[in-house]
Design a protein around this motif. Sequence first.
Motif, mmCIF file in Angstrom:
data_model
loop_
_atom_site.group_PDB
_atom_site.id
_atom_site.type_symbol
_atom_site.label_atom_id
_atom_site.label_comp_id
_atom_site.label_asym_id
_atom_site.label_seq_id
_atom_site.Cartn_x
_atom_site.Cartn_y
_atom_site.Cartn_z
ATOM 1 N N VAL A 174 0.867 -1.203 0.064
ATOM 2 C CA VAL A 174 -0.158 0.060 0.025
ATOM 3 C C VAL A 174 0.991 1.243 -0.013
ATOM 4 C CG1 VAL A 174 -1.655 1.070 1.401
ATOM 5 C CG2 VAL A 174 -1.952 -1.151 1.050
ATOM 6 N N SER A 175 1.837 1.170 0.756
ATOM 7 C CA SER A 175 2.790 2.503 0.683
ATOM 8 C C SER A 175 3.358 2.927 -0.497
ATOM 9 C CB SER A 175 3.888 2.066 1.939
ATOM 10 O OG SER A 175 4.925 3.293 1.846
ATOM 11 N N GLY A 176 3.835 1.703 -1.166
ATOM 12 C CA GLY A 176 4.507 1.824 -2.472
ATOM 13 C C GLY A 176 3.681 2.430 -3.319
ATOM 14 N N ALA A 177 2.500 1.728 -3.441
ATOM 15 C CA ALA A 177 1.503 2.154 -4.449
ATOM 16 C C ALA A 177 1.019 3.585 -4.124
ATOM 17 C CB ALA A 177 0.197 1.214 -4.289
ATOM 18 N N ILE A 178 0.881 3.914 -3.018
ATOM 19 C CA ILE A 178 0.634 5.399 -2.791
ATOM 20 C C ILE A 178 1.500 6.380 -3.106
ATOM 21 C CG2 ILE A 178 -0.165 6.998 -1.233
ATOM 22 C CD1 ILE A 178 -2.532 5.546 -1.460
ATOM 23 N N VAL A 179 2.964 5.800 -2.892
ATOM 24 C CA VAL A 179 3.866 6.887 -3.408
ATOM 25 C C VAL A 179 3.906 7.100 -4.932
ATOM 26 C CG1 VAL A 179 6.445 6.998 -3.520
ATOM 27 C CG2 VAL A 179 5.463 6.542 -1.335
ATOM 28 N N ALA A 180 3.773 5.712 -5.551
ATOM 29 C CA ALA A 180 3.758 5.916 -6.963
ATOM 30 C C ALA A 180 2.710 6.838 -7.610
ATOM 31 C CB ALA A 180 3.624 4.415 -7.644
ATOM 32 N N MET A 181 1.328 6.816 -6.840
ATOM 33 C CA MET A 181 0.234 7.534 -7.326
ATOM 34 C C MET A 181 0.538 8.908 -7.052
ATOM 35 S SD MET A 181 -2.662 5.176 -5.938
ATOM 36 C CE MET A 181 -3.959 6.131 -6.378
ATOM 37 N N GLU A 182 1.229 9.218 -6.084
ATOM 38 C CA GLU A 182 1.588 10.621 -5.655
ATOM 39 C C GLU A 182 2.592 11.305 -6.724
ATOM 40 O OE1 GLU A 182 1.342 11.331 -0.832
ATOM 41 O OE2 GLU A 182 3.302 10.547 -1.631
ATOM 42 N N GLU A 183 3.501 10.318 -7.368
ATOM 43 C CA GLU A 183 4.422 10.823 -8.200
ATOM 44 C C GLU A 183 3.880 10.721 -9.578
ATOM 45 O OE1 GLU A 183 7.381 12.243 -7.614
ATOM 46 O OE2 GLU A 183 7.184 11.898 -5.578
#
Length: 205
Positions: free
Chosen positions: A16-25
């Motif tokens: 979830v953490s990695g997915a959210i960071v990717a969406m922020e970028e």
Amino acid sequence: MTWDVLSIIGTIAFAVSGAIVAMEEEYDILGVYILGIVTAFGGGAIRNLLIGVPISALWEQSVLFQIALFAMTTVFLFPQRLLKHWRKWGNLTDAIGLGAFAIQGALYASEMGHPVSAVVVAAVLTGSGGGIVRDLLAGRKPLVLREEIYAAWAILAGLAIGFGVVTSSVGYFTLFAFVVLFRVLSYTYKWKLPNKPVRFSDRSL
């Protein structure tokens, strides 16, 4: 049982953490999946290489891969109005992943009969390795290198397991709660490790 539960908790939290960071970028859906998988499994892969576990062992975790994919897909489909609260809860997700994977990594090395030093290294790499790779791929300063205390809690978990202070399932989950709690406190109250900035003027070069 303890191993399986910690693996599932850590996988979901870091995916979830990695997915959210990717969406922020503003990565596309493929980038979301790649960054989420790297975050969830990168630390374990690095740990395996250093403590002598074949890298092929990573591909035997098909159930965890499916759990990670489900978690990332769910996050990707979340309404935008729910995702706006991520900044408030993002550090908590990282704290949960840190606690679960640090203990899991320490248990892995301990059960292989490695010395305390290797148990501590396994705890730190499993707990923070995936996050480091995630932040580097996203062009961010790795969370573990920031001023707030992060990897120190993984080190304490590794020491507790390596020296046999914690040896039962109840103890492992108590240690997990301890790591999560103190990681949350460290970023809430801005606890910092000592640092010593060095700046050179042009004349001294």
